[in-house]
Design a protein around this motif. Sequence first.
Motif, PDB file in Angstrom:
ATOM      1  N   VAL A  39      11.663   3.943  -2.570  1.00 21.77           N
ATOM      2  CA  VAL A  39      11.645   2.599  -3.142  1.00 21.77           C
ATOM      3  C   VAL A  39      13.050   2.017  -3.182  1.00 21.77           C
ATOM      4  O   VAL A  39      13.275   0.854  -2.810  1.00 21.77           O
ATOM      5  CB  VAL A  39      11.024   2.628  -4.553  1.00 21.77           C
ATOM      6  CG1 VAL A  39      11.218   1.297  -5.258  1.00 21.77           C
ATOM      7  CG2 VAL A  39       9.541   2.954  -4.464  1.00 21.77           C
ATOM      8  N   ARG A  40      14.028   2.820  -3.611  1.00 25.20           N
ATOM      9  CA  ARG A  40      15.398   2.318  -3.780  1.00 25.20           C
ATOM     10  C   ARG A  40      16.031   1.949  -2.446  1.00 25.20           C
ATOM     11  O   ARG A  40      16.686   0.901  -2.329  1.00 25.20           O
ATOM     12  CB  ARG A  40      16.242   3.366  -4.493  1.00 25.20           C
ATOM     13  CG  ARG A  40      17.708   2.933  -4.677  1.00 25.20           C
ATOM     14  CD  ARG A  40      18.558   4.005  -5.296  1.00 25.20           C
ATOM     15  NE  ARG A  40      18.252   4.208  -6.705  1.00 25.20           N
ATOM     16  CZ  ARG A  40      17.711   5.313  -7.201  1.00 25.20           C
ATOM     17  NH1 ARG A  40      17.399   6.309  -6.386  1.00 25.20           N
ATOM     18  NH2 ARG A  40      17.473   5.423  -8.485  1.00 25.20           N
ATOM     19  N   PHE A  41      15.859   2.780  -1.424  1.00 24.69           N
ATOM     20  CA  PHE A  41      16.598   2.582  -0.177  1.00 24.69           C
ATOM     21  C   PHE A  41      15.770   1.970   0.944  1.00 24.69           C
ATOM     22  O   PHE A  41      16.341   1.588   1.964  1.00 24.69           O
ATOM     23  CB  PHE A  41      17.167   3.921   0.306  1.00 24.69           C
ATOM     24  CG  PHE A  41      18.114   4.558  -0.659  1.00 24.69           C
ATOM     25  CD1 PHE A  41      19.300   3.934  -1.005  1.00 24.69           C
ATOM     26  CD2 PHE A  41      17.828   5.786  -1.237  1.00 24.69           C
ATOM     27  CE1 PHE A  41      20.175   4.510  -1.903  1.00 24.69           C
ATOM     28  CE2 PHE A  41      18.705   6.378  -2.134  1.00 24.69           C
ATOM     29  CZ  PHE A  41      19.877   5.732  -2.467  1.00 24.69           C
ATOM     30  N   THR A  42      14.457   1.894   0.789  1.00 21.09           N
ATOM     31  CA  THR A  42      13.618   1.388   1.879  1.00 21.09           C
ATOM     32  C   THR A  42      12.768   0.200   1.452  1.00 21.09           C
ATOM     33  O   THR A  42      12.856  -0.875   2.042  1.00 21.09           O
ATOM     34  CB  THR A  42      12.702   2.515   2.415  1.00 21.09           C
ATOM     35  OG1 THR A  42      13.503   3.609   2.860  1.00 21.09           O
ATOM     36  CG2 THR A  42      11.861   2.006   3.570  1.00 21.09           C
ATOM     37  N   VAL A  43      11.938   0.383   0.417  1.00 23.79           N
ATOM     38  CA  VAL A  43      10.981  -0.657   0.049  1.00 23.79           C
ATOM     39  C   VAL A  43      11.686  -1.882  -0.527  1.00 23.79           C
ATOM     40  O   VAL A  43      11.464  -3.020  -0.080  1.00 23.79           O
ATOM     41  CB  VAL A  43       9.948  -0.098  -0.944  1.00 23.79           C
ATOM     42  CG1 VAL A  43       8.978  -1.193  -1.368  1.00 23.79           C
ATOM     43  CG2 VAL A  43       9.181   1.067  -0.328  1.00 23.79           C
ATOM     44  N   LEU A  44      12.544  -1.679  -1.540  1.00 27.52           N
ATOM     45  CA  LEU A  44      13.204  -2.823  -2.181  1.00 27.52           C
ATOM     46  C   LEU A  44      14.113  -3.590  -1.225  1.00 27.52           C
ATOM     47  O   LEU A  44      14.076  -4.832  -1.214  1.00 27.52           O
ATOM     48  CB  LEU A  44      13.986  -2.341  -3.402  1.00 27.52           C
ATOM     49  CG  LEU A  44      13.152  -2.062  -4.658  1.00 27.52           C
ATOM     50  CD1 LEU A  44      14.023  -1.474  -5.759  1.00 27.52           C
ATOM     51  CD2 LEU A  44      12.457  -3.322  -5.144  1.00 27.52           C
ATOM     52  N   PRO A  45      14.966  -2.931  -0.398  1.00 26.45           N
ATOM     53  CA  PRO A  45      15.762  -3.717   0.555  1.00 26.45           C
ATOM     54  C   PRO A  45      14.919  -4.542   1.518  1.00 26.45           C
ATOM     55  O   PRO A  45      15.284  -5.677   1.840  1.00 26.45           O
ATOM     56  CB  PRO A  45      16.572  -2.642   1.302  1.00 26.45           C
ATOM     57  CG  PRO A  45      16.675  -1.510   0.335  1.00 26.45           C
ATOM     58  CD  PRO A  45      15.382  -1.512  -0.407  1.00 26.45           C
ATOM     59  N   PHE A  46      13.782  -3.993   1.951  1.00 26.59           N
ATOM     60  CA  PHE A  46      12.924  -4.764   2.855  1.00 26.59           C
ATOM     61  C   PHE A  46      12.326  -5.979   2.143  1.00 26.59           C
ATOM     62  O   PHE A  46      12.320  -7.091   2.689  1.00 26.59           O
ATOM     63  CB  PHE A  46      11.808  -3.874   3.408  1.00 26.59           C
ATOM     64  CG  PHE A  46      10.782  -4.634   4.207  1.00 26.59           C
ATOM     65  CD1 PHE A  46      11.078  -5.073   5.486  1.00 26.59           C
ATOM     66  CD2 PHE A  46       9.538  -4.931   3.676  1.00 26.59           C
ATOM     67  CE1 PHE A  46      10.144  -5.794   6.228  1.00 26.59           C
ATOM     68  CE2 PHE A  46       8.603  -5.638   4.397  1.00 26.59           C
ATOM     69  CZ  PHE A  46       8.907  -6.073   5.675  1.00 26.59           C
ATOM     70  N   ILE A  96       0.855  -1.176   0.000  1.00 25.30           N
ATOM     71  CA  ILE A  96       0.000   0.000   0.000  1.00 25.30           C
ATOM     72  C   ILE A  96       0.893   1.228   0.000  1.00 25.30           C
ATOM     73  O   ILE A  96       1.608   1.492   0.979  1.00 25.30           O
ATOM     74  CB  ILE A  96      -0.943   0.007   1.210  1.00 25.30           C
ATOM     75  CG1 ILE A  96      -1.800  -1.262   1.217  1.00 25.30           C
ATOM     76  CG2 ILE A  96      -1.828   1.243   1.209  1.00 25.30           C
ATOM     77  CD1 ILE A  96      -2.699  -1.388   2.426  1.00 25.30           C
ATOM     78  N   ASN A  97       0.897   1.945  -1.111  1.00 24.61           N
ATOM     79  CA  ASN A  97       1.710   3.144  -1.350  1.00 24.61           C
ATOM     80  C   ASN A  97       3.181   2.759  -1.545  1.00 24.61           C
ATOM     81  O   ASN A  97       3.640   1.700  -1.091  1.00 24.61           O
ATOM     82  CB  ASN A  97       1.572   4.173  -0.238  1.00 24.61           C
ATOM     83  CG  ASN A  97       0.143   4.671  -0.091  1.00 24.61           C
ATOM     84  OD1 ASN A  97      -0.566   4.826  -1.083  1.00 24.61           O
ATOM     85  ND2 ASN A  97      -0.291   4.908   1.144  1.00 24.61           N
ATOM     86  N   SER A  98       3.912   3.633  -2.232  1.00 26.16           N
ATOM     87  CA  SER A  98       5.311   3.330  -2.550  1.00 26.16           C
ATOM     88  C   SER A  98       6.276   4.415  -2.104  1.00 26.16           C
ATOM     89  O   SER A  98       7.450   4.135  -1.894  1.00 26.16           O
ATOM     90  CB  SER A  98       5.457   3.139  -4.064  1.00 26.16           C
ATOM     91  OG  SER A  98       5.224   4.363  -4.745  1.00 26.16           O
ATOM     92  N   GLY A  99       5.794   5.659  -1.951  1.00 25.28           N
ATOM     93  CA  GLY A  99       6.723   6.753  -1.729  1.00 25.28           C
ATOM     94  C   GLY A  99       7.399   7.154  -3.026  1.00 25.28           C
ATOM     95  O   GLY A  99       7.037   6.698  -4.118  1.00 25.28           O
TER      96      GLY A  99
END
Length: 873
Positions: free
Chosen positions: A663-670, A655-658
Amino acid sequence: MNQATGVIFCLAYILGLISTAVSWGKYGILTLGIAASVAVPKLLRKFARNSVKVTKKRRSRKKENAIEEPLNAREELSLWEMLPRSKWVWAVAGLVAFLASVYFAVRSPQPAIDDISKLIPAVGNTQEVAVTVRGRVVSTPRLTRSGRSQFWLETDLVSEINGGEGGSVVNRPVSGKLYVTVPLLQATGLYADNTIAVVGSLYKPQPPSNPGAFDFQAYLAREGAFAGLKGRQIDWNRENAIADVNRVNSQTAAFWESSGMQPSKIQAMRQRIVRSQLSQLNVPEGPLISAIALGKQAVDLPYNIRDYFVQAGLAHAIAASGTQVSMVLALVIALTRRFSKKLQFGFGVGALFLLVALTGFEASICRAALMGFGTLFALVLSREVKPLGLLLIAATILLIVNPLWIWDLGFQLSFLATLGLVVTAPPLMSKLDWMPPAIASIVVVPIAASVWVLPLLLYVFSVVSPYSILVNIIAAPLLWILSIGGMVSALAGLIFGPAGSVLAQLLDYPAKGLIAIAQYFSQLPGNSVAVGQVSVFQLIALYSLICWVWIGGSSATNSVADVTDRRRKEEKRGKQEVGRNKNQGKVRGKKGKSRVISLPSFSSAWILPLALAAGISIIVLPAWHTQASLFQVTLLATSGEPVLVIQDKGKVALINSGDENTVRFTVLPFLQQQGVNSVNFAIATHGHLGLSGGWGKLLERLPIKTFYDNNAPKQIHRGSNQEFMTAVQSRQGVYFPLETNSTVDLGSTRLQLVNAEIPVVELLVGDRTWSILGEMTPEAQNMLSKRLAATGTLKPAQVLLWSGKSLTAELLGAVRPQVAIASADEIDPETAAQLRQSKTQIFWTGRDGALQWTPAGGFKTTLESEENQTSFF
């Protein structure tokens, strides 16, 4: 001291450094040494006695060969027979390991009493302190992703403008190292060893707020720094550097005069080489050639090119490594072939020192240089080079010089890759002896190196690149051309700049081809597969399998070879002694066959498939079991709109991406840490596309199966979602518009868009209701609460998520949350007071970091806080 004892001491030292991974490691390694000194000699003596008995039984079966095979004839010693039986050797090895762990603790950086980080108040670490810092630049400025210039500064004096002591301080002597970033133009013309003053704000790095995120605080600590400086201006002259401080206090301690903004001789040589290679080439071809020749520290390679090479598995191509060292040594030996060995040694050592200085003192290049030095030394003494022993000696020397390198990823990857080439490449080459050696090496080298570095890469990054070996095989010819050509053009450019430019220009098309290969494979579907977080036990198990294949496979092969040779000898002797026993050859032939059959059941042909299946199981089965049984909701620590990840037994909803950086430093690493390779449901709840600009970046790396987009009129940045709709559908995804009162079934979770314009979202997670409120004015909040209360669409919620801004009492009364979570660095004081008055538990990401909720454990925070860390709601 024999070779075996030296190897044991070296391994004990390295093992002692590795034991520092846990707090009790040094005592554990000392206990292990004491136990080894007692148990190992007994085991070795017992093994020796059993070996003698077996040998006597074997020789007693062929007494007739006593003349041909005397009793004092010795076979080749096995690994166990070479180990020393003295208990003092093992006791000293344990002591060496213990002292190594103590030495690591002594060399570990700790802030001194006058460290500049002490200026930052202990309470409120995020508070910035405005200062003017004087010091010496100790690194070449580098370009960051944000477009700023970064360098390390060894501090000497600081003038505090608004510090935590209530007044300004002028020219206080300080020590310590700073991570400094300044605007790009401010660092133009700045070199290492220059003395400068930087005006900016001090800050303390924070631990990672999100699972899987980069640990900036630990990175600075490994480099011996405990604070950063966000610089605004570099003052080159003394008068400008302390102008602001002089207005407060005219009596200041004198700065020493600047040494001048001039590069050192090594820096000037490096610049001469890079300029000669870039003068006739465009970006990024020119920087790529310089990076291949001198390493990425010598030139700023564009970050998109770096990302291509990393994602395609070609990161080693732009790092200084043993390739450059081997080429330099080969060139020096070829040019000095007619000279004496001492002159060859002198020229070779000089070339190695120059290469290390030009590329920078990195672990990988230092390792290669030490092994090159050992090769030259063996050349002078006319001795045979043992690569495995040379690698162990190089590792021990480097870790004595800098024990902190034991946890440096570059050091670890360099030695593991070299170990793979030493122990794995020769048997693979023997299997491919039907191919030309040059072609066989192109296939063998990436396989041998990848096998040994893969477990570590999985442990650190939780991602594997399926195409990496294929990419390295395809790119190998271009890499050899660019490496040789880059080194030759660098040498020519150092002597005569235009000559280097002409030679570098010849490498334009190979550089373009290598970039095209990296870009193509980095953008292929499935170019990176997330395997989830790999534990230490899985890492140990994987390397145990690799060692089993290495030792067990070679042992089985040697055993078969020994039996075959023995059978041939026995058959020959049988033919020579026909007069003594005509059937002797037949009997011996039968004995030889029985020995072959009595070998271990896992022969060399079966070891590799079994190990491969076991390795895949070690990684895949735990990840599959975790995902199949996990239900978890994670609120990531982001600025702006809340970003939620719902993991529901293998299905993932985002839900939401920012924005792109989020995305590069928070969502994808998680997602990589969690082993997520596709997003089942993606929901953009906000109509402001500027706040959801990261969806395109996410779609480049992960497929989205179903995308739900807020259908409210779009605000700024983009007026149409047609482009993104096409991108989703091109990746076999489905695009749906989401309107007010729309409901989306996400498995065991249901989402309803209560209001599309604000937005207001309601999540039904099991039997609990979560409300996500967008940012709005107090008047809009009152109108919304009345309207929604009248229609009954806004229900009381157990969990409230909002931006941290002010919320009215009417809206809070309508929602009545039990837990309130603000996706913000700070929270409105009045709203916090109202929530506490109603006994609502409060979290906010700026203090607590990311929050994870499970039905059994409630809420758990990533960062520690004094107020609350968990909620069993």
